[in-house]
Write an enzyme that holds these catalytic residues in place. Structure first.
Site, PDB file in Angstrom:
ATOM      1  N   GLY A   1       0.826  -1.213   0.000  1.00  0.00           N
ATOM      2  CA  GLY A   1       0.000   0.000   0.000  1.00  0.00           C
ATOM      3  C   GLY A   1       0.856   1.256   0.000  1.00  0.00           C
TER       4      GLY A   1
ATOM      5  CG  ASP B   1      -1.421  -1.281  10.520  1.00  0.00           C
ATOM      6  OD1 ASP B   1      -0.325  -0.978  10.027  1.00  0.00           O
ATOM      7  OD2 ASP B   1      -2.507  -1.154   9.904  1.00  0.00           O
TER       8      ASP B   1
END
Ligand code: S3P
Ligand code: PEP
Length: 457
Positions: free
Chosen positions: A115, A336
């Site tokens: 990403g 995360d």
């Protein structure tokens, strides 16, 4: 579990990956508590920021302490294909910056499943006076959002042609330089859109202002970007309470820089102390000054009863006899670590609710539905919600789990084996995205590790 049903994108595995040939890893819990003093390799997020900014900079940069993983490999590979000279020597990279220009003005760039590369590279291409590139990546990455950034670049002068309706990759980007002025970006989908545009903005024709709609998820990653830009000589100005970033025209200057360790990776090892009542000290960590948002996990470990010592250049976590639950954690700022906390919650003394993480449904996989599915295989009761889940603690039933080709799923689910035997993880090589030697490190901490190849032998 039949391996053939397990998603795996071996194409996105780089030469820095391990265990691409492994269909499964079976884990045996370590004897007793995990007690360790260890170091962790460089931050993935800082590595790819430093590489791309150094590539744009005038002059030479020496970046020490890089992460060597799939995400950083594809970043280096893409910059090399743009004609930037990078010399990799262990975890040190010397970069001859292009002074805002990429010597090779055409070709195909593969960004793997990263990403950071997918969101940080397009802006750097769009500011080029000329050039045409096809950007491709993994199937999982193609499912992740990119259009808000690409639309903004198109609006500022880039010509972008998507190859497949409804898919973020591949696309063709024709550069004609980038107009400055005002650009509106969403903050609720990915912080990386903002970081990606900011990194390139000094090379727009006029100063560029990013106006951010709604609250930025994982906002600290934007701060990390602005810090890295300033470290290389371009200082953005944050206004309107953080909802607008004004980036002046300017040029990055090459420099030497030493990167922090990856705090996201540290969290798995600190979690082992929490789960086993052991003590894990990680050196080289400056808890008070890091901008990496996953440092916030330490607060939740304290809430669960851990003793956390934040030293000058280390953090030590000592786990409790019993993990305390009975709380709700808003994961918007450190999403995360949603999966790590979900696994810790299995062994708590009361349910734990995780909220504020709707956007991780668009990460490497739909992380909320994936963790609920896999905890279900362990007979753990979970309540799935649009932006998170509630975990009801109970002793898990051993099972083979599918990480959905997501490194954080694999790393978080593997932690369960610190408490019970019989846990296997399919497609273990997916950890290579950010921590290729994760299973070797668990072995060093006393876990039994048995690999099976895809064929089952
Ligand atoms: O900018 C970065 O380095 C990152 C931003 C975050 O992505 P989102 O903002 O898309 O959640 C985070 O999940 C990722 O691991 C790294
Ligand atoms: C979402 C993540 O990575 P990225 O967005 O950089 O691919 C991650 O590392 O959890």
């Amino acid at each position: 579990m039949e391996n053939k049903h397990v998603e795996r994108d071996l194409e996105s595995r780089s030469p820095w990956s391990l265990h691409g040939d492994k269909g499964k890893v079976s884990l045996q819990s370590p004897e007793g508590k995990v007690e360790a003093v260890l170091t962790v390799s460089g931050s993935k997020s800082l590595t790819n920021r430093a590489l791309i900014i150094a590539a744009l900079a005038e002059g030479t940069s020496v970046i020490e302490g890089i992460l060597r993983s799939d995400d950083s490999f594809w970043c280096i590979d893409a910059l090399t294909r743009l004609g930037i000279k990078l010399e990799v020597d262990g975890n040190k990279v010397t970069v001859e910056g292009g002074g805002g220009l990429f010597p090779l003005v055409g070709g195909e760039l593969y960004v793997g499943a990263a990403g950071t590369v997918a969101r940080f590279l397009p802006g750097a291409l769009a500011v080029q006076p000329a050039g045409a590139w096809k950007i491709t990546g993994s199937a999982a990455l193609a499912r992740r959002p990119l259009s808000p950034l690409l639309d903004a670049l198109s609006d500022r002068g880039a010509e972008i042609q998507m190859e497949k309706e409804g898919s973020s990759l591949p696309y063709l980007l024709k550069a004609r330089g980038l107009q400055g002025g005002n650009v509106i970006l969403p903050g609720d989908t990915s912080s990386q859109f903002i970081s990606g545009l900011a990194i390139a903005a000094p090379y727009a024709r006029e100063p560029l202002t990013i106006a951010i709609k709604d609250e930025v998820v994982q906002q600290q990653y934007v701060e990390m970007t602005l810090d890295m830009m300033a470290a290389f000589g371009v200082v953005p100005h944050v206004t309107n309470g953080g909802q607008a970033i004004v980036i002046p025209n300017g040029a990055y200057r090459g420099r030497s820089i030493v990167l922090e360790p990856d705090i996201s990776a540290c969290c798995y090892f600190w979690a082992l102390a929490a789960l086993t009542g052991g003590t894990v000290k990680i050196e080289g960590i400056h808890a008070a000054s890091t901008r990496q948002p996953d440092i916030e996990l330490l607060g939740y470990l304290e809430l669960m009863g851990c003793m956390v010592t934040r030293g000058e250049d280390f953090v030590e976590v000592q786990g409790p006899e019993v993990l305390r639950g009975g709380f709700t954690a808003n994961m918007k700022s450190c999403s995360d670590q949603t999966l790590t906390l979900a696994v810790l919650a299995i062994f708590a003394d009361a349910p734990v609710s995780l909220t504020g993480a709707a956007h991780i449904r668009k990460h490497e996989c739909d992380r909320i539905s994936a963790i609920c599915e896999e905890l279900g295989k362990l007979s753990i009761t979970v309540d799935e919600k649009p932006d998170g889940l509630t975990v009801y603690p109970e002793t898990p039933v051993p099972a083979t789990l599918d990480p959905h080709d997501d490194h954080r799923m694999a790393m978080a689910l593997s932690l369960i084996s610190s408490r019970i035997d019989g846990i296997s993880i399919a497609n273990p090589g997916c950890v290579s995205k950010t921590l290729p030697d994760y299973y070797e490190r668990l072995q060093q901490l006393g876990f039994g590790i048995t690999f099976e190849t895809w064929g089952g032998c």
